[in-house]
Design a protein around this motif. Sequence first.
Motif, PDB file in Angstrom:
ATOM      1  N   ARG A  43      12.066 -33.149 -93.159  1.00 15.31           N
ATOM      2  CA  ARG A  43      11.083 -33.837 -92.311  1.00 15.31           C
ATOM      3  C   ARG A  43      10.771 -33.159 -90.778  1.00 15.31           C
ATOM      4  NH1 ARG A  43       8.291 -37.977 -94.853  1.00 15.31           N
ATOM      5  NH2 ARG A  43       9.620 -38.635 -96.535  1.00 15.31           N
ATOM      6  N   ASP A  72       7.630 -31.005 -91.427  1.00 14.86           N
ATOM      7  CA  ASP A  72       6.338 -31.484 -91.956  1.00 14.86           C
ATOM      8  C   ASP A  72       5.267 -31.152 -90.874  1.00 14.86           C
ATOM      9  OD1 ASP A  72       7.350 -32.559 -94.088  1.00 14.86           O
ATOM     10  OD2 ASP A  72       7.628 -34.563 -93.751  1.00 14.86           O
ATOM     11  N   GLU A  93       5.320 -41.593 -79.548  1.00 10.50           N
ATOM     12  CA  GLU A  93       5.577 -40.095 -80.237  1.00 10.50           C
ATOM     13  C   GLU A  93       5.870 -39.181 -78.996  1.00 10.50           C
ATOM     14  OE1 GLU A  93       6.075 -39.998 -83.120  1.00 10.50           O
ATOM     15  OE2 GLU A  93       4.570 -40.821 -84.312  1.00 10.50           O
ATOM     16  N   ASP A 148       9.650 -41.558 -88.828  1.00 14.47           N
ATOM     17  CA  ASP A 148      10.500 -40.837 -89.408  1.00 14.47           C
ATOM     18  C   ASP A 148      12.194 -41.205 -88.752  1.00 14.47           C
ATOM     19  OD1 ASP A 148       8.790 -39.753 -91.289  1.00 14.47           O
ATOM     20  OD2 ASP A 148       8.488 -37.962 -89.936  1.00 14.47           O
ATOM     21  N   SER A 174       4.364 -47.533 -88.949  1.00 14.17           N
ATOM     22  CA  SER A 174       3.313 -46.722 -88.586  1.00 14.17           C
ATOM     23  C   SER A 174       1.979 -47.245 -88.122  1.00 14.17           C
ATOM     24  CB  SER A 174       3.033 -45.467 -89.679  1.00 14.17           C
ATOM     25  OG  SER A 174       1.948 -44.673 -89.276  1.00 14.17           O
ATOM     26  N   GLU A 201       0.577 -44.954 -79.721  1.00 14.89           N
ATOM     27  CA  GLU A 201       1.109 -43.616 -80.428  1.00 14.89           C
ATOM     28  C   GLU A 201       1.537 -42.629 -79.369  1.00 14.89           C
ATOM     29  OE1 GLU A 201      -0.575 -40.772 -83.963  1.00 14.89           O
ATOM     30  OE2 GLU A 201      -1.963 -41.462 -82.527  1.00 14.89           O
ATOM     31  N   THR A 208       8.727 -37.662 -86.909  1.00 16.88           N
ATOM     32  CA  THR A 208       7.806 -38.464 -85.930  1.00 16.88           C
ATOM     33  C   THR A 208       8.675 -39.589 -85.561  1.00 16.88           C
ATOM     34  OG1 THR A 208       7.036 -39.703 -87.988  1.00 16.88           O
ATOM     35  CG2 THR A 208       5.640 -37.939 -87.269  1.00 16.88           C
ATOM     36  N   SER A 247       6.140 -25.542 -85.583  1.00 18.18           N
ATOM     37  CA  SER A 247       4.727 -25.674 -86.223  1.00 18.18           C
ATOM     38  C   SER A 247       4.859 -24.447 -87.141  1.00 18.18           C
ATOM     39  CB  SER A 247       3.609 -26.138 -85.215  1.00 18.18           C
ATOM     40  OG  SER A 247       3.767 -27.294 -84.648  1.00 18.18           O
ATOM     41  N   HIS A 296       1.733 -32.805 -89.248  1.00 19.75           N
ATOM     42  CA  HIS A 296       0.977 -33.973 -88.936  1.00 19.75           C
ATOM     43  C   HIS A 296      -0.285 -33.700 -88.035  1.00 19.75           C
ATOM     44  CE1 HIS A 296       4.723 -35.854 -90.242  1.00 19.75           C
ATOM     45  NE2 HIS A 296       5.434 -35.359 -89.363  1.00 19.75           N
ATOM     46  N   THR A 297      -1.115 -34.569 -87.943  1.00 18.82           N
ATOM     47  CA  THR A 297      -2.556 -34.451 -87.286  1.00 18.82           C
ATOM     48  C   THR A 297      -2.309 -33.959 -85.592  1.00 18.82           C
ATOM     49  OG1 THR A 297      -3.324 -36.401 -88.680  1.00 18.82           O
ATOM     50  CG2 THR A 297      -4.595 -35.551 -86.858  1.00 18.82           C
TER      51      THR A 297
END
Length: 932
Positions: free
Chosen positions: A239, A242, A323, A254, A311, A319, A251, A600, A244-245
């Motif tokens: 995880r 991963d 986040e 997660d 979510s 968000e 996250t 990333s 994400h956008t």
Amino acid sequence: MAESIDWPYTSPKRNRRRIFLIAALIAGVVLSARTALSYYVDMLWFRSLGYGDVFWKTVSLQWIIFTVFGVATFLILYGSFLALKRAHLPDFPSGHTIFIGERSMTLPVEPVLRLVALLASLAIAAATGASMMVEWPTFALFWYAPRATTGAVDPIFGKSLNFFLFSLPAWQVVVGWMLTLAGIICLLSVFFILISGGAGALARDRRTYFRLPWRGFSITLAFLLLILATRVYLNRFERLFDAHTVFGGVTYTDAHVTLTGLLFVCAALVLGAVIAAVNAVSAQRGRRLIVAILPAAACFIAVQLTAWYVSSFIVKPNELVREKPYIAHNIELTRQAYGLDRFSLREFPAETTVDSADPANNQPTLQNIRLWDWHALQDTLRQIQEIRTYYDFPDIDIDRYEIDGAMRQVMLAVRELNVDKLPESSRNWINEKLIYTHGYGITMNPVNGFTPEGLPTLILSNMPVQSTVRGLTVTRPEIYFGELTDTDVYVKTRQKEFNYPQGQSNNLTSYEGNGGIVLGGFLRRCILAFDRGDLGKLPFSDDVNAESRLLMRRNVRDRVSALAPFLTYDPDPYIVVGDDGRLSWVMDAFTTSDRYPYASHYRLNDTVINYMRNSVKVVIDAYDGTTTFYVFDTEDPVLAAYRRIFPSLFKDAALMPQGLRKHMRYPELLLKLQAEVYGLYHMTDPEVFYNREDLWTVAAEVGMGEGGEQTTQPMQPNFVLMKLPDETGVEFVEILPFTPANRNNLIGWIAGRSDGAHYGTSVVYNFPKTKLVDGPLQIEARIDQNAQLSGQLTLWNQQGSHVRRGALLVIPTGRALLYAEPIYLQAERSPMPELRLVVLALQDRLAYGPTFEAALTAIFGGNASSLASSEPLRAAPATSGVPQAATDFNALIGEAAKDLADYQRLTAEGKLGEAGQKLEELKHTIDKLNTR
């Protein structure tokens, strides 16, 4: 009568077994012979470079892994077959009857299945071992990685960096292997159920209930569920990788749901394994196996539903707030992974006046502006310095050298031999392998040095190499190892080698180095010939003797990749002329990983990574092929592990000769990737990052497509010898400008430093956000909109030639930005471009001239820009008693351009009569040019 002899009786079954074993042995020998010979030749090659222990360490690691996993796979699979067969033996069919014609034949099922299982287990074991051999760096890093850790770097699990870089990848490979075996064994147990269950059902009365033998399947299912539990546990760490956008990594959902929920799934899988195992030792029921799977399935569905709810209804409406801490983790660790945390930030005023450029105090920068576009220089050198058709200049390199007591930026090109360009009549084994063995020489020219004809001012040139600078010499100009040397050659033979053309004859030489593999006796020669595909020529050549040498893997890219395949290399090596006059290739090598926590991922060539370090510089001698790996980053944990595996492969940077050390530079590949990452991750505030308020991209420029058409493309890093703002000394830096996303104006620039104590560091200069600074595309538009320039370029394109525009350079000088673009004129029948115009620009001023000095005077001295040369061309010598006219071409061209500009202006003003007169004058001037 002679007595009969009683021969020992041998059963046909034993004969068949012997024949089978002999055939298998012969097949194995034939198949492994080529591999063994290849290993032998590789060993000789590694040993010739002084890296024999590297070869043996690599081979031993590979074969240990092959043996361990191959044997383990065979024992597990074949042992499982025997165990399942024994468990189902009471219900196993004894044979199967088939009819051939009118005769029946009974085939024994058990021996046939045993043979098939044996062969299948061997095949799967061999394939598994071979696939695991490829993973030897993963297991080697796990085994040799330093056990000491520097503390937890992962904010979620509290695991050390070593765990993610070294331990986790190895465990994932092992668990993946075990999961595959567990799946195969489960399928095998189902097969036994079908065989034994079907036979048992047929052997009983149809009215009698028959219970399937579930014991074997229960055991294999329990094993599979345990492996799945381990896999799910390890997947929790996945995880962190991963995408994400908005950001990458764990996250809010997660952290609060998925990671904990997966632990419940693991527990449910273990519980299912226990239920399956109990079913194997108690009354066997198929329903219990369904019950064994249900808890894990229910937990997984519950976790997914809970994660969806959190979510959708908790995170999405809030968000940014939810986040924010996880975005901060992603920003921090991504910057660490790509070395962005080492960048220093400075402000750059980007002023627009001439005085802000401060030309008086930035003369080293101005005198080293690169006006030779490397594509144009390459085409020119191919015309004036190739000398023979079989030579080529594959690349142009930029570096700095001390010339006449001053540091100058220069461009270098190596004259390599291209065997493919030899005349067809010369394409034979002796020429390609013994005579035409190497390229010769190098050219060097200042980045802004031009002759009156627009050609480069060469410092090093010709064959033999001639130098115009005292103290700069080339003592070993032969190029046996380079970028085009893709073929094997044999040196130190009785045949003299072609060195370079010399008048009506050729200069010949013999190799004097110690590189390559000694051919030795006839047997070794045959082995080398067989491995290199030269069996029909090499063993029988009278020119080759025991002291001759094979030079293989002469392409520098192939050479370093064979020695250290676990490193990633910059695809563009560059040449260096050492203080001793020897030529050496330098390649930047990187350690990479895709397992840096919370960082990333970005694409690098054909791979996806999230960690990169330029830890190694590789130096390859162009004459004897000596290859040395120098370590420049001792803090890199990945390289530290590889140094423990191969201690003799790497040397400290302090051991690099000073003549090479002063030519090291910031890697181009690294700067491009860092610039791509920095465009997003310079935003360190999570709120700004979330909203993408200040997204940057690398500035775009106008380039030439494959068909010659103009295209827009990202700028490439540009090496500049300059004085950085607020610095005192001149440095060799690599710069790259940024623009805001979807905008053309500049917002900042990055400088990778290469000299002295600053080597490997980077500086980012930010422009004021309230000031609009023109970008490359805007400067290109200003050039196109200038009436006199556009008219001149249009005129040149109509006179049997075409205009070729060089790359636009963005050069910081003082407190301003200076833009420079060379423009070349190239005849349609000649691929050799010549410099005809230099355009310079500041934010509010554009100037040009036929020479760099003229353009410089125009922009800083206030002189008017001119298309005409200040010095008239000399008259050509008389031919056959007819004098040549000394017409000034540039003056005529300038007059035509002025007439065209006046015509366009008068037409726009509606003064059609005067415009018609200007058009007639333009036609008259063009007629003069055509006549001349």
